[in-house]
Write an enzyme that holds these catalytic residues in place. Structure first.
Site, PDB file in Angstrom:
ATOM      1  N   HIS A   1       5.538  10.890  -6.939  1.00 23.84           N
ATOM      2  CA  HIS A   1       4.089  10.827  -7.688  1.00 23.84           C
ATOM      3  C   HIS A   1       3.559  12.004  -8.343  1.00 23.84           C
ATOM      4  CE1 HIS A   1       3.810   7.371  -4.436  1.00 23.84           C
ATOM      5  NE2 HIS A   1       3.390   6.977  -5.381  1.00 23.84           N
TER       6      HIS A   1
ATOM      7  N   GLU B   1       0.275   2.266  -3.045  1.00 29.02           N
ATOM      8  CA  GLU B   1       0.342   3.177  -2.024  1.00 29.02           C
ATOM      9  C   GLU B   1      -0.833   4.085  -2.032  1.00 29.02           C
ATOM     10  OE1 GLU B   1       2.887   2.884  -4.227  1.00 29.02           O
ATOM     11  OE2 GLU B   1       4.714   2.986  -3.451  1.00 29.02           O
TER      12      GLU B   1
ATOM     13  N   ASP C   1       2.403   2.193 -12.623  1.00 29.16           N
ATOM     14  CA  ASP C   1       3.133   2.508 -11.623  1.00 29.16           C
ATOM     15  C   ASP C   1       3.216   1.351 -10.852  1.00 29.16           C
ATOM     16  OD1 ASP C   1       4.011   3.547  -9.165  1.00 29.16           O
ATOM     17  OD2 ASP C   1       2.405   3.970  -8.434  1.00 29.16           O
TER      18      ASP C   1
ATOM     19  N   ASP D   1      -4.940  -8.576 -12.029  1.00 27.64           N
ATOM     20  CA  ASP D   1      -3.976  -8.618 -12.644  1.00 27.64           C
ATOM     21  C   ASP D   1      -4.139  -7.407 -13.881  1.00 27.64           C
ATOM     22  OD1 ASP D   1      -1.761  -9.290 -14.775  1.00 27.64           O
ATOM     23  OD2 ASP D   1      -3.156 -10.362 -15.854  1.00 27.64           O
ATOM     24  N   ALA D   2      -3.145  -6.460 -13.772  1.00 28.08           N
ATOM     25  CA  ALA D   2      -3.330  -5.081 -14.579  1.00 28.08           C
ATOM     26  C   ALA D   2      -3.624  -5.389 -15.869  1.00 28.08           C
ATOM     27  CB  ALA D   2      -2.311  -4.160 -14.125  1.00 28.08           C
TER      28      ALA D   2
ATOM     29  N   ASP E   1      -4.600  -3.103  -9.195  1.00 29.43           N
ATOM     30  CA  ASP E   1      -3.328  -3.602  -8.265  1.00 29.43           C
ATOM     31  C   ASP E   1      -3.323  -5.016  -7.946  1.00 29.43           C
ATOM     32  OD1 ASP E   1      -0.917  -1.737  -6.635  1.00 29.43           O
ATOM     33  OD2 ASP E   1      -1.324  -4.045  -6.052  1.00 29.43           O
TER      34      ASP E   1
END
Lengths: 315, 315, 315, 315
Positions: free
Chosen positions: B70, B94, B164, B146-147, B114
């Site tokens: 990260h 995460e 990511d 949906d990104a 996400d």
């Protein structure tokens, strides 16, 4: 399920325990040789990494990335020195360390002492590209014997001393070659401007303390300047560490500035289709000698010094 | 055989196929959660790498080295920009990518999209250290969706855009986010001086062509300057690649000169016992951005451009 | 590769070394309990065989086929005796051996001595169907302690003595219960017409000599009649052996003639949906007591007698 | 850790998926042959079970227990018939089924049709003990071709018809030989008193329904008497099933009474050091033909009939 999928369900695998809690498995294409020498179990196999030497169950070097390892072990020390003429190699059974040394026309003599004639002979037979017939080079003196004893016995000075031996595992043949006693002897036998380098085991942010940090600390007790570095070698499943020791200040050696030019000057000779180093150059050098924060802190904080009486063992 | 050895012969293992010819097994201490979301199989387990998020059988991040991943993903772009205020994160389940962004007091708004609410909720519950409760930070706008679509819909400009998401595997939810079409849209939505960065899969000398080189080539079709880099993340079993894109010349960014000073200036805030980056600093930066010779040659030689009609899949 | 195939590539596995050269792996669905008692490592897991007790890394019994094991261990001895009232069980932690004994209304008292209270408690909690609450049956006397010592101390006579303990592995808790000394004591404590039976390890044509043949030979030194038999238990990965000893001639016991009728007469009581034995009946009996030629020859030829001073260990 | 333990940590393994949830691994000593025929992947390896033929990733037969399989497949049918003169074998590539047939001096002609010449040749070369040079016996007619078509074409009657082919996996070469259509043709081509027998896949209490029960049911639609049986073959990791079909009542065939005497009468000839069957005799027969309760119930309850249009596939 299709017949193709059915067929792929089978498998021959080479499984290596990389620690008490981890295991790597590679599809095994063939077993070229499997036997035991007086010193170790010896296997030469073929996997997706190409032909591979395995001793005592541990991958030693693979066709597909052996150049990353051997260029890393040999070339930085040679460039640091500038013009080595006499080189000592402890170990080096695959013959590729000797190959990298003899690549330099300025080298006049390489003495290589490996304890295990069977390994050397099997490598010459099944992995001849590792050595490129360098054993026919009259500058090479290949001795089968105990590297510690032979090194002690020889009254010469060396420009570069290279330790290319198995990791320090309990009762492994090379354990004495990772001690302060040996490093002190090596320092004494270096010529002015001489460089010592040893492979040093795992070098990742999570396993630099397997043996690298204690090798580093031990060398740091002996040499004025100690320079740790590492290269990522896929078949070893982690970045692999090396440590150099010498007497001069480190200067800007770690930046890699001028590396490409120095290579030009030293005129290494390549055979066959190869015309240059596969892995090593100025930017690669910069990567190799720039270590992660955790690793640098870990090496600095290490207290263990390896001696004959207090050896350090890897998994 | 001793009873201790007998006991150690057993084992629970987490086995991940890392390719058609290789497999990694880690001792499995416990299964904290095992289920499926509408989008993927989701497991949270404990191994010698600590707690670990696994989606569709692939390790996503581990307690012991998630900071390497990260910090690598977020901090270089932030330093490149110098003073980002608005940040878009695609993926990031995460919550640790958001954590790294919100660490900077200058950041005014982070939008994270996400697709998988179940993953985010499970991470918050079982791996709370990843996010450090950053989801309570009013600067964060966390959207489940949906990104691609959300990003398209939003009419804002961004200082940093971070991708990511899982690797591009066939039918995986994020495949559209690795296309030239998406990268072109991202470029348009960057503010002046803005930086785009995406995780880019495996980055070793033997697997840079899994997907990294084609991601690199695709970004290179879109952005004026493209900078590939990678960090070694032990639990991923290979160095891991990232690729940045921006409009300005690269300058001496890759040398890392001045990185430590810039970190000082941007005053990232650390919580709990942490007082500084675990992994990232000037020398680490130098390592990350110095690539091996084979990798550099491979990235340069790549011809594949990823488009909606011609996606590229990893194993 | 489809996302479904991708998802299936991952896996949690329970791996059991079944010998120095073989290993079985089962998909691991969940870990219900994982810990250690003062005596052994204890795990309760779920695999495709259902819930499973694993001690010291070895499968002890599985939901899907525990009845094959427990009916095999208990019922033939009970039928041989005809009307047992007092039963001793050494081991039996899963409580299923006690369940099978208490199924018979004629039984007045069952004493069970298991060394490991933690195992028993975990089985009662996580695998309650094994015991069917038989621990609430007032005819059961459940003692946590050393079966050898408790058995020696008790001055009673027994109609059936059942040994349901782990295999004889070095330093395993039950090693004394596989010796000639123990068998001699057991014989003395049998009532007239009494029957002794012990589980006896692997029983296939290629592994009857792991420990079965020496258990057989040792019993043969002590009892007038010794009857070896075995059942195929899938989760044990090989046929599993048992051995009975008693004083009367064997008669036509091995043919199984009359077994179904005897079961009727002894009126075993089944609970819940079960209305009869799952595995055991006349034809099953005939299979169990008809041994393969190699096995019969092997048992007959065995010379090893297990004593306190000369124990025999399995892998 | 001792160097011995270190050495043992490595390993070459042969791994066979025995189902979607289970996997067996055997130490792999050597790979004698590895290749592909036009019909299947073919490997001959050496494990702790001795030399082993593996096709399409599945163990076919092993040095250490092939006699259990081949005696089970051949001898009961021969004894049932009493005096077979003409025998048809479909499959049988290892040549051991032919060996068992030709052992009987009364046999006048054996026709064996195997589709895969490469397998047969590799077995003759690397596993010659399987066939004991029976291919030089003038009574044997060895044809490379499609067993279905060849069988259909030949206008002869057979005393015994033996199917020794791979399990019915999708697109596997032998799938037609497991259908009602084939069994009907076989019945027509049996001489009076003739016996049909086919290997039938897994035969344990937990997997009799992989394919055995549907093979049983299909034969039961065709033959007056169908007799299922099984033998435990360690290298197959489960009891292995066979099914016979004939026209006469079964009588007391399953009891095995008289088997030893019949063997005497039929005077099988053994070569080399072998002087009698390794596995098969009267008590072994009794075991083979006495099935567990669950298996009997399962076979009886099966409804699936295998036809050309509705094949049944094993894992």
């Amino acid at each position: 399920m299709s017949i193709e999928a059915e067929r792929n369900k089978t498998g021959f695998w080479f499984t290596e325990d990389t620690g008490p809690d981890s295991r790597i498995s590679l599809k095994l294409n063939s077993i070229l040789f499997s036997g035991s020498s007086p010193f170790q179990k010896v296997d030469i196999i073929s996997t997706s990494f190409g032909r591979t030497l395995v001793t005592d169950g541990k991958t030693q070097s693979c066709e597909n990335d052996e150049k990353v390892y051997h260029e890393s072990l040999v070339v930085p020390s040679f460039l640091k020195h500038g013009n080595p003429k006499k080189v000592f190699i402890g170990g080096g059974g695959e013959m590729a360390t000797a190959r990298e040394c003899l690549r330099f026309p300025g080298v006049e003599k390489v003495v290589m002492v490996d304890i295990d004639e069977a390994v050397v002979k099997m490598c010459m037979k099944h992995m001849p590209e590792w050595g490129e017939n360098c054993w026919e080079d009259p500058r090479l003196d290949l001795i089968y014997g105990d590297a510690y004893g032979e090194f002690e016995r020889m009254e010469e000075e060396w420009d570069v001393i290279i330790l290319d031996i198995s990791d320090p595992i309990e009762a492994g043949p090379g354990i004495k070659l990772y001690t302060k006693e040996f490093y002190e002897m090596a320092k004494k036998k270096l010529s002015p401007g001489g460089v010592f380098v040893t492979q040093s085991g795992c070098g990742a942010v999570n396993n630099w303390d397997d043996c690298w940090s204690s090798i580093y600390k031990t060398l740091d007790e002996v040499f004025d300047t100690v320079v740790p570095y590492r290269s990522n070698i896929p078949s070893f499943a982690c970045p692999w560490a090396f440590t150099m020791g010498f007497s001069e200040p480190v200067g800007d050696f770690k930046t890699g500035n001028g590396v490409d030019e120095k290579i030009e000057q030293m005129k290494p000779v390549f055979k066959g289709k190869q015309t240059e180093y596969e892995y090593y150059d100025e930017e690669t050098h910069r990567c190799m000698f720039s270590l992660e924060k955790q690793v640098r802190k870990g090496l600095q904080a290490e207290k263990r010094v390896i001696t004959m009486d207090n050896p350090v063992f890897m998994f």
